[in-house]
Design a protein around this motif. Structure first.
Motif, PDB file in Angstrom:
ATOM      1  N   ILE A  25       0.908  -1.184   0.101  1.00 52.19           N
ATOM      2  CA  ILE A  25      -0.004   0.198  -0.146  1.00 52.19           C
ATOM      3  C   ILE A  25       0.870   1.186  -0.141  1.00 52.19           C
ATOM      4  O   ILE A  25       0.534   2.253  -0.771  1.00 52.19           O
ATOM      5  N   PHE A  26       2.022   1.225   0.759  1.00 52.76           N
ATOM      6  CA  PHE A  26       2.802   2.183   0.743  1.00 52.76           C
ATOM      7  C   PHE A  26       3.411   2.481  -0.626  1.00 52.76           C
ATOM      8  O   PHE A  26       3.729   3.688  -0.889  1.00 52.76           O
ATOM      9  N   ILE A  27       4.118   1.421  -1.222  1.00 49.77           N
ATOM     10  CA  ILE A  27       4.642   1.541  -2.416  1.00 49.77           C
ATOM     11  C   ILE A  27       3.677   2.098  -3.843  1.00 49.77           C
ATOM     12  O   ILE A  27       3.985   3.364  -4.247  1.00 49.77           O
ATOM     13  N   ILE A  28       2.404   1.477  -3.545  1.00 50.88           N
ATOM     14  CA  ILE A  28       1.358   2.261  -4.613  1.00 50.88           C
ATOM     15  C   ILE A  28       0.975   3.599  -4.146  1.00 50.88           C
ATOM     16  O   ILE A  28       0.961   4.374  -5.217  1.00 50.88           O
ATOM     17  N   GLY A  29       1.034   3.997  -2.800  1.00 49.27           N
ATOM     18  CA  GLY A  29       0.728   5.443  -2.457  1.00 49.27           C
ATOM     19  C   GLY A  29       1.863   6.352  -3.331  1.00 49.27           C
ATOM     20  O   GLY A  29       1.664   7.693  -3.701  1.00 49.27           O
ATOM     21  N   LEU A  30       3.133   5.868  -3.075  1.00 46.73           N
ATOM     22  CA  LEU A  30       4.440   6.672  -3.415  1.00 46.73           C
ATOM     23  C   LEU A  30       4.171   6.986  -5.053  1.00 46.73           C
ATOM     24  O   LEU A  30       4.698   7.912  -5.486  1.00 46.73           O
ATOM     25  N   ILE A  31       3.629   5.820  -5.765  1.00 47.34           N
ATOM     26  CA  ILE A  31       3.688   5.907  -7.114  1.00 47.34           C
ATOM     27  C   ILE A  31       2.624   6.916  -7.514  1.00 47.34           C
ATOM     28  O   ILE A  31       2.715   7.736  -8.428  1.00 47.34           O
ATOM     29  N   ILE A  51       1.593   9.526  -5.608  1.00 46.45           N
ATOM     30  CA  ILE A  51       2.035  10.868  -5.302  1.00 46.45           C
ATOM     31  C   ILE A  51       2.877  11.260  -6.322  1.00 46.45           C
ATOM     32  O   ILE A  51       2.898  12.522  -6.832  1.00 46.45           O
ATOM     33  N   ILE A  52       3.585  10.491  -7.096  1.00 42.83           N
ATOM     34  CA  ILE A  52       4.975  10.785  -7.846  1.00 42.83           C
ATOM     35  C   ILE A  52       4.278  11.166  -9.083  1.00 42.83           C
ATOM     36  O   ILE A  52       4.472  12.203  -9.798  1.00 42.83           O
ATOM     37  N   ARG A  53       3.141  10.479  -9.474  1.00 40.74           N
ATOM     38  CA  ARG A  53       2.487  10.646 -10.964  1.00 40.74           C
ATOM     39  C   ARG A  53       1.624  12.154 -10.790  1.00 40.74           C
ATOM     40  O   ARG A  53       1.679  12.860 -11.794  1.00 40.74           O
ATOM     41  N   MET A  54       1.173  12.389  -9.426  1.00 42.14           N
ATOM     42  CA  MET A  54       0.474  13.600  -9.311  1.00 42.14           C
ATOM     43  C   MET A  54       1.336  14.855  -9.381  1.00 42.14           C
ATOM     44  O   MET A  54       1.163  15.786 -10.072  1.00 42.14           O
ATOM     45  N   LYS A  55       2.495  14.689  -8.689  1.00 35.66           N
ATOM     46  CA  LYS A  55       3.496  15.811  -8.929  1.00 35.66           C
ATOM     47  C   LYS A  55       4.015  15.881 -10.313  1.00 35.66           C
ATOM     48  O   LYS A  55       4.008  16.957 -10.861  1.00 35.66           O
ATOM     49  N   LEU A  56       4.168  14.816 -11.151  1.00 34.63           N
ATOM     50  CA  LEU A  56       4.751  14.983 -12.574  1.00 34.63           C
ATOM     51  C   LEU A  56       3.563  15.580 -13.352  1.00 34.63           C
ATOM     52  O   LEU A  56       3.952  16.628 -14.129  1.00 34.63           O
ATOM     53  N   ARG A  57       2.163  15.384 -12.995  1.00 36.28           N
ATOM     54  CA  ARG A  57       1.290  15.754 -13.734  1.00 36.28           C
ATOM     55  C   ARG A  57       1.116  17.475 -13.563  1.00 36.28           C
ATOM     56  O   ARG A  57       0.928  18.236 -14.389  1.00 36.28           O
ATOM     57  N   GLU A  58       1.280  17.776 -12.184  1.00 39.31           N
ATOM     58  CA  GLU A  58       1.479  19.253 -11.627  1.00 39.31           C
ATOM     59  C   GLU A  58       2.313  19.758 -12.454  1.00 39.31           C
ATOM     60  O   GLU A  58       2.456  21.215 -12.783  1.00 39.31           O
ATOM     61  N   ILE A  59       3.573  19.353 -12.506  1.00 40.32           N
ATOM     62  CA  ILE A  59       4.826  20.114 -13.048  1.00 40.32           C
ATOM     63  C   ILE A  59       4.526  20.139 -14.828  1.00 40.32           C
ATOM     64  O   ILE A  59       4.878  21.379 -15.166  1.00 40.32           O
ATOM     65  N   GLU A  60       4.057  19.277 -15.428  1.00 42.11           N
ATOM     66  CA  GLU A  60       3.693  19.293 -16.810  1.00 42.11           C
ATOM     67  C   GLU A  60       2.598  20.572 -16.996  1.00 42.11           C
ATOM     68  O   GLU A  60       2.757  21.134 -17.877  1.00 42.11           O
ATOM     69  N   ARG A  61       1.569  20.485 -16.159  1.00 43.01           N
ATOM     70  CA  ARG A  61       0.608  21.475 -16.431  1.00 43.01           C
ATOM     71  C   ARG A  61       1.199  22.941 -16.079  1.00 43.01           C
ATOM     72  O   ARG A  61       0.770  23.682 -16.788  1.00 43.01           O
ATOM     73  N   THR A  62       2.235  23.067 -15.029  1.00 41.89           N
ATOM     74  CA  THR A  62       2.987  24.487 -15.034  1.00 41.89           C
ATOM     75  C   THR A  62       3.556  24.815 -16.138  1.00 41.89           C
ATOM     76  O   THR A  62       3.562  25.875 -16.338  1.00 41.89           O
ATOM     77  N   GLN A  63       4.540  23.832 -16.714  1.00 40.23           N
ATOM     78  CA  GLN A  63       5.160  24.169 -17.731  1.00 40.23           C
ATOM     79  C   GLN A  63       4.258  24.378 -19.091  1.00 40.23           C
ATOM     80  O   GLN A  63       4.534  25.409 -19.857  1.00 40.23           O
ATOM     81  N   ARG A  64       3.107  23.958 -19.218  1.00 36.97           N
ATOM     82  CA  ARG A  64       2.316  24.226 -20.143  1.00 36.97           C
ATOM     83  C   ARG A  64       1.760  25.699 -19.999  1.00 36.97           C
ATOM     84  O   ARG A  64       1.632  26.380 -21.259  1.00 36.97           O
ATOM     85  N   LEU A  65       1.482  26.072 -18.971  1.00 40.91           N
ATOM     86  CA  LEU A  65       0.878  27.272 -18.467  1.00 40.91           C
ATOM     87  C   LEU A  65       1.976  28.609 -18.817  1.00 40.91           C
ATOM     88  O   LEU A  65       1.604  29.696 -18.890  1.00 40.91           O
ATOM     89  N   GLY A  66       3.173  27.832 -18.729  1.00 39.85           N
ATOM     90  CA  GLY A  66       4.360  28.963 -18.732  1.00 39.85           C
ATOM     91  C   GLY A  66       4.738  29.511 -17.533  1.00 39.85           C
ATOM     92  O   GLY A  66       5.039  30.754 -17.553  1.00 39.85           O
TER      93      GLY A  66
END
Length: 99
Positions: free
Chosen positions: A64-70, A72-87
């Motif tokens: 459960i901990f490993i799946i939770g980490l995965i 969270i990492i996916r959410m952070k990567l999507r947030e970074i991509e969204r921020t880069q798209r917005l400039g």
């Protein structure tokens, strides 16, 4: 044309060597399995129900901990991509400086 024929023979030998290695590895795996089956069985998990419960519970919490980490990492990567798209990560040259 002669060079191609020589290269082809070497290539066929190479394929035979690779196939022979595969057969040898398979034979070694089967031999290892046969020897391990002949040996006395080793208890991996405890036979007491309470201890077995603790082992399985620990494994469940670990996964459960490993799946939770995965997640969270996916959410952070999507947030970074969204921020880069917005400039928003680029600096604005006309922005006022805080002092």
């Amino acid at each position: 044309m002669r060079r191609v024929g020589i290269f082809g023979k070497k290539l066929n030998r190479f394929r035979l060597v690779r196939f022979g290695r595969w057969i040898l590895a398979t034979a070694l795996v089967w031999l290892n399995a046969a020897v391990s089956l002949a040996a006395e069985p080793v208890a991996v998990f405890p036979e007491v129900p309470y201890d077995a419960f603790i082992v399985y519970e620990s494994l469940a919490v670990f996964w459960i901990f490993i799946i939770g980490l995965i997640v969270i990492i996916r959410m952070k990567l999507r947030e970074i991509e969204r921020t880069q798209r917005l400039g928003a990560d680029e600096e604005d040259p006309n922005a006022p400086l805080l002092q």
